[in-house]
Design a protein around this motif. Sequence first.
Motif: not given
Length: 166
Positions: A63-72, A104-111
Amino acid sequence: MHLQGVPDEIMYRAFPTTLKGPARIWFSRLMPNSIGTFKELSTQFASHFIGGHRYKKSTACLMNIRQRENEMLRSYIARFNKEALLIDEADDKILVATFTNGLRKGKFLFSLYKNDPKTMSEVLYRVTKYMNAEDALLAREEKPRKKERPEDVRLDRGWKMATIGE
């Protein structure tokens, strides 16, 4: 050997031949006649080396693992998978939920929200397709453009002049 009914004395004598490195050093430092049974030897061995045992993590760690701001996405999935491998018997639904939650919020998360995957293998399949598309777009952006040579510009200008003058 214990299942075969081998006496403690024989197991005790055979035991050191199976040891290497730190275990062998530990055994050689035992005081002579300090251990009476093979069970006692086993207990001391286990208690001495139990600190090196790696315990499995709980799913709460994910639960603590998050995609960083500019992380691919590729880097995020690598970090997530590395942690997920340390979890004993992780439930697929929890893996999907924690992976999605860390994006992160974005196209992939939306899909992912649009077509809710049920298993982690589904997520990984979609991640792979998305990463391949991401890589292709990056390669396209990084492709060096061909520089125009001065004669190309003159020829182009000459062609324009010729069509204007006609």
